[in-house]
Design a protein around this motif. Sequence first.
Motif, PDB file in Angstrom:
ATOM      1  N   ILE A  77     -35.038 -19.168 -24.680  1.00 51.09           N
ATOM      2  CA  ILE A  77     -35.147 -19.829 -23.380  1.00 51.09           C
ATOM      3  C   ILE A  77     -34.869 -18.841 -22.253  1.00 51.09           C
ATOM      4  O   ILE A  77     -35.563 -18.827 -21.226  1.00 51.09           O
ATOM      5  CB  ILE A  77     -34.170 -21.019 -23.294  1.00 51.09           C
ATOM      6  CG1 ILE A  77     -34.423 -22.034 -24.412  1.00 51.09           C
ATOM      7  CG2 ILE A  77     -34.285 -21.697 -21.926  1.00 51.09           C
ATOM      8  CD1 ILE A  77     -35.696 -22.798 -24.310  1.00 51.09           C
ATOM      9  N   SER A  78     -33.868 -17.999 -22.457  1.00 49.87           N
ATOM     10  CA  SER A  78     -33.500 -17.016 -21.425  1.00 49.87           C
ATOM     11  C   SER A  78     -34.626 -16.013 -21.185  1.00 49.87           C
ATOM     12  O   SER A  78     -34.914 -15.638 -20.037  1.00 49.87           O
ATOM     13  CB  SER A  78     -32.225 -16.285 -21.844  1.00 49.87           C
ATOM     14  OG  SER A  78     -31.909 -15.255 -20.933  1.00 49.87           O
ATOM     15  N   LYS A  79     -35.287 -15.584 -22.253  1.00 50.07           N
ATOM     16  CA  LYS A  79     -36.379 -14.615 -22.112  1.00 50.07           C
ATOM     17  C   LYS A  79     -37.548 -15.205 -21.335  1.00 50.07           C
ATOM     18  O   LYS A  79     -38.151 -14.539 -20.481  1.00 50.07           O
ATOM     19  CB  LYS A  79     -36.836 -14.162 -23.496  1.00 50.07           C
ATOM     20  CG  LYS A  79     -37.922 -13.093 -23.460  1.00 50.07           C
ATOM     21  CD  LYS A  79     -38.315 -12.649 -24.865  1.00 50.07           C
ATOM     22  CE  LYS A  79     -39.405 -11.582 -24.809  1.00 50.07           C
ATOM     23  NZ  LYS A  79     -39.834 -11.152 -26.156  1.00 50.07           N
ATOM     24  N   LEU A  80     -37.875 -16.471 -21.620  1.00 51.62           N
ATOM     25  CA  LEU A  80     -38.929 -17.135 -20.865  1.00 51.62           C
ATOM     26  C   LEU A  80     -38.599 -17.164 -19.378  1.00 51.62           C
ATOM     27  O   LEU A  80     -39.474 -16.970 -18.523  1.00 51.62           O
ATOM     28  CB  LEU A  80     -39.140 -18.567 -21.379  1.00 51.62           C
ATOM     29  CG  LEU A  80     -39.732 -18.739 -22.783  1.00 51.62           C
ATOM     30  CD1 LEU A  80     -39.736 -20.212 -23.175  1.00 51.62           C
ATOM     31  CD2 LEU A  80     -41.149 -18.183 -22.859  1.00 51.62           C
ATOM     32  N   GLY A  81     -37.308 -17.408 -19.081  1.00 48.84           N
ATOM     33  CA  GLY A  81     -36.882 -17.446 -17.687  1.00 48.84           C
ATOM     34  C   GLY A  81     -36.895 -16.079 -17.036  1.00 48.84           C
ATOM     35  O   GLY A  81     -37.388 -15.909 -15.916  1.00 48.84           O
ATOM     36  N   ALA A  82     -36.368 -15.087 -17.740  1.00 47.34           N
ATOM     37  CA  ALA A  82     -36.286 -13.733 -17.181  1.00 47.34           C
ATOM     38  C   ALA A  82     -37.672 -13.148 -16.937  1.00 47.34           C
ATOM     39  O   ALA A  82     -37.890 -12.422 -15.948  1.00 47.34           O
ATOM     40  CB  ALA A  82     -35.491 -12.829 -18.125  1.00 47.34           C
ATOM     41  N   GLU A  83     -38.618 -13.449 -17.803  1.00 51.53           N
ATOM     42  CA  GLU A  83     -39.977 -12.918 -17.671  1.00 51.53           C
ATOM     43  C   GLU A  83     -40.892 -13.829 -16.851  1.00 51.53           C
ATOM     44  O   GLU A  83     -42.084 -13.546 -16.710  1.00 51.53           O
ATOM     45  CB  GLU A  83     -40.569 -12.680 -19.062  1.00 51.53           C
ATOM     46  CG  GLU A  83     -39.806 -11.637 -19.869  1.00 51.53           C
ATOM     47  CD  GLU A  83     -40.399 -11.390 -21.244  1.00 51.53           C
ATOM     48  OE1 GLU A  83     -41.420 -12.053 -21.587  1.00 51.53           O
ATOM     49  OE2 GLU A  83     -39.856 -10.539 -21.978  1.00 51.53           O
ATOM     50  N   LYS A  84     -40.307 -14.914 -16.327  1.00 53.45           N
ATOM     51  CA  LYS A  84     -41.033 -15.847 -15.452  1.00 53.45           C
ATOM     52  C   LYS A  84     -42.354 -16.304 -16.096  1.00 53.45           C
ATOM     53  O   LYS A  84     -43.423 -16.272 -15.476  1.00 53.45           O
ATOM     54  CB  LYS A  84     -41.294 -15.225 -14.082  1.00 53.45           C
ATOM     55  CG  LYS A  84     -40.013 -14.799 -13.358  1.00 53.45           C
ATOM     56  CD  LYS A  84     -40.278 -14.349 -11.950  1.00 53.45           C
ATOM     57  CE  LYS A  84     -39.023 -13.815 -11.266  1.00 53.45           C
ATOM     58  NZ  LYS A  84     -37.898 -14.766 -11.294  1.00 53.45           N
ATOM     59  N   VAL A  85     -42.254 -16.713 -17.345  1.00 53.60           N
ATOM     60  CA  VAL A  85     -43.433 -17.139 -18.092  1.00 53.60           C
ATOM     61  C   VAL A  85     -43.914 -18.516 -17.635  1.00 53.60           C
ATOM     62  O   VAL A  85     -45.115 -18.745 -17.469  1.00 53.60           O
ATOM     63  CB  VAL A  85     -43.129 -17.163 -19.610  1.00 53.60           C
ATOM     64  CG1 VAL A  85     -44.323 -17.721 -20.386  1.00 53.60           C
ATOM     65  CG2 VAL A  85     -42.777 -15.766 -20.105  1.00 53.60           C
ATOM     66  N   ALA A  86     -42.989 -19.456 -17.423  1.00 57.39           N
ATOM     67  CA  ALA A  86     -43.359 -20.826 -17.070  1.00 57.39           C
ATOM     68  C   ALA A  86     -43.724 -20.946 -15.595  1.00 57.39           C
ATOM     69  O   ALA A  86     -43.323 -20.119 -14.766  1.00 57.39           O
ATOM     70  CB  ALA A  86     -42.215 -21.776 -17.407  1.00 57.39           C
ATOM     71  N   ARG A  87     -44.463 -21.969 -15.269  1.00 58.43           N
ATOM     72  CA  ARG A  87     -44.831 -22.249 -13.876  1.00 58.43           C
ATOM     73  C   ARG A  87     -43.563 -22.523 -13.073  1.00 58.43           C
ATOM     74  O   ARG A  87     -42.728 -23.339 -13.482  1.00 58.43           O
ATOM     75  CB  ARG A  87     -45.768 -23.458 -13.823  1.00 58.43           C
ATOM     76  CG  ARG A  87     -46.255 -23.815 -12.421  1.00 58.43           C
ATOM     77  CD  ARG A  87     -47.358 -24.864 -12.496  1.00 58.43           C
ATOM     78  NE  ARG A  87     -47.759 -25.321 -11.174  1.00 58.43           N
ATOM     79  CZ  ARG A  87     -48.791 -26.126 -10.939  1.00 58.43           C
ATOM     80  NH1 ARG A  87     -49.531 -26.575 -11.958  1.00 58.43           N
ATOM     81  NH2 ARG A  87     -49.093 -26.503  -9.705  1.00 58.43           N
ATOM     82  N   PRO A  88     -43.388 -21.886 -11.934  1.00 59.03           N
ATOM     83  CA  PRO A  88     -42.162 -22.069 -11.160  1.00 59.03           C
ATOM     84  C   PRO A  88     -42.086 -23.453 -10.529  1.00 59.03           C
ATOM     85  O   PRO A  88     -43.112 -24.063 -10.194  1.00 59.03           O
ATOM     86  CB  PRO A  88     -42.261 -20.987 -10.091  1.00 59.03           C
ATOM     87  CG  PRO A  88     -43.716 -20.718  -9.946  1.00 59.03           C
ATOM     88  CD  PRO A  88     -44.295 -20.899 -11.315  1.00 59.03           C
ATOM     89  N   THR A  89     -40.885 -23.968 -10.383  1.00 61.60           N
ATOM     90  CA  THR A  89     -40.688 -25.277  -9.775  1.00 61.60           C
ATOM     91  C   THR A  89     -41.078 -25.252  -8.303  1.00 61.60           C
ATOM     92  O   THR A  89     -40.995 -24.214  -7.631  1.00 61.60           O
ATOM     93  CB  THR A  89     -39.228 -25.730  -9.920  1.00 61.60           C
ATOM     94  OG1 THR A  89     -39.072 -27.018  -9.293  1.00 61.60           O
ATOM     95  CG2 THR A  89     -38.274 -24.762  -9.268  1.00 61.60           C
ATOM     96  N   GLU A  90     -41.489 -26.388  -7.826  1.00 65.71           N
ATOM     97  CA  GLU A  90     -41.772 -26.558  -6.406  1.00 65.71           C
ATOM     98  C   GLU A  90     -40.754 -27.496  -5.777  1.00 65.71           C
ATOM     99  O   GLU A  90     -41.004 -28.124  -4.749  1.00 65.71           O
ATOM    100  CB  GLU A  90     -43.199 -27.086  -6.223  1.00 65.71           C
ATOM    101  CG  GLU A  90     -44.265 -26.093  -6.693  1.00 65.71           C
ATOM    102  CD  GLU A  90     -45.685 -26.642  -6.597  1.00 65.71           C
ATOM    103  OE1 GLU A  90     -45.847 -27.787  -6.093  1.00 65.71           O
ATOM    104  OE2 GLU A  90     -46.623 -25.948  -7.022  1.00 65.71           O
ATOM    105  N   GLY A  91     -39.591 -27.582  -6.419  1.00 61.82           N
ATOM    106  CA  GLY A  91     -38.512 -28.410  -5.898  1.00 61.82           C
ATOM    107  C   GLY A  91     -38.596 -29.864  -6.303  1.00 61.82           C
ATOM    108  O   GLY A  91     -37.905 -30.722  -5.744  1.00 61.82           O
ATOM    109  N   GLY A  92     -39.401 -30.160  -7.320  1.00 61.38           N
ATOM    110  CA  GLY A  92     -39.548 -31.537  -7.765  1.00 61.38           C
ATOM    111  C   GLY A  92     -38.448 -31.979  -8.712  1.00 61.38           C
ATOM    112  O   GLY A  92     -37.556 -31.195  -9.065  1.00 61.38           O
ATOM    113  N   ASP A  93     -38.519 -33.245  -9.133  1.00 59.57           N
ATOM    114  CA  ASP A  93     -37.508 -33.792 -10.032  1.00 59.57           C
ATOM    115  C   ASP A  93     -37.904 -33.540 -11.483  1.00 59.57           C
ATOM    116  O   ASP A  93     -38.773 -32.714 -11.769  1.00 59.57           O
ATOM    117  CB  ASP A  93     -37.303 -35.281  -9.761  1.00 59.57           C
ATOM    118  CG  ASP A  93     -38.589 -36.102  -9.929  1.00 59.57           C
ATOM    119  OD1 ASP A  93     -39.561 -35.585 -10.532  1.00 59.57           O
ATOM    120  OD2 ASP A  93     -38.622 -37.252  -9.470  1.00 59.57           O
TER     121      ASP A  93
END
Length: 463
Positions: free
Chosen positions: A287-303
Amino acid sequence: MRTKKVMSVLISMLLVAATTACGGGSGNGGNAGGGASAKPAASANTPAAEATPEASATAEPTTATPEMDFDMGGRTIKIVSWWDMTIPEDNPDNIQRSKNLKELQKKHNFKVEYVALDFGEYQKKVVASLVAGEPLGDIVRMGKAYMIPALTKQDLFWPVDDYTKNENAFNQQMTTDFSQYNGKGYGFSENAGNLISGVFYNRTLMKKLGMKPLQEYVNEDNWNWDTFTQVAKEANKDTDNNGKLDVWGLASGGFLEMALASNETDLTIDDKQNLDDPKALEVFKFISKLGAEKVARPTEGGDWQEPAQFFRQGNTLMYAGADYEANGFKTDMKDYDIGFVPFPKGPNATEYHSVESNVQFLTIPKKVENPEWLLYIWEKINDIESIYDYPKQASLESTYDNEDDINNAKLVEGGMLLTNHNTFSTMPYYELLDELKKGTSASTVIQKYKAKVQASVDAVYKK
């Protein structure tokens, strides 16, 4: 498959009818919910036929409870849930269940009342009634998260292990696995399937991007965290060359529950925190690697609904979710072909898994008399010859048009695991997850949160 099953049942009925006619049309007594024998009973002077070795070898063992004879004296059995559990006569299986219930009511002299409580108030009302020694019903639906161990350690429920052996009437996992406490099972259900979770994907977008079909990874037994990450990265595209991504491979990386189950581990084991487990460490690193490498679509401030909304836009390839969301996607994304694959296997997994963090089941409060009668009745209601070949067949065949998607759903459903973080009200689950999604190192997260996780466990087990 379903057609073959129905034809088989019809042919069997015709053969029975023919045999009965040849036997002179004598009446046959039948047990409630069971089929009567078409062969006339032997007279008292007729020697019993000896069982041949061949017959003994082919006889199938049964886990059904032998017929019981009891009179409930007109008692009303109250069945409590957060929805009306009246058996709907909407398919042949439920029609048979309803018929079985009516026959059982006559034979054992009881009535049934279904009590439906508002979901928002359900837990509070049911727990208060149990603690006060005045349960709201004879059969009460409970959520594991607030029942085990908080209420079971107060001896408020009957263990049901001895009465739920019939595999045709009860989901065995509910008793032998999901509702266990101190070696006893306290929950049961009708023979229904488990929750299905996995990865929905936009097959139309996949083809447009010219990507390898995701089903091929499953077919090759090569659908794992590495190939999943590779696919997500490959789908991240700047299609209009303006320097910004406008197509994404992954709606969100916040699927900690699924990742834990996919590596066959959890944050806690019984009354101990489990963050030190090497398998949990692998999950955190993933999970940390996905976050560090910005793999997922970034949030737009939604819920919490934002990832599903991203997927609905048609420009995001994959979304990790559950089967109850499938029909919504089908309705809202009519221009897209939506597929389903298992959540990828972790490095320690031997099979694919779905995951449930809020499992619920039926229980019998300790104040209720004759629990064996209630479980016998429940068994005989649900011990039917189903027209379906597997649980959830009707639902899956109406939801998915692709046979691969159906097979994938069946695959994960059979391997469902639980995560238990909802049992602990002070568990810092979302704080821990947020740190990992930001790319914080796994070792840092473990050191920061393992004492807090243990404290949340102690608050429940040592209370």
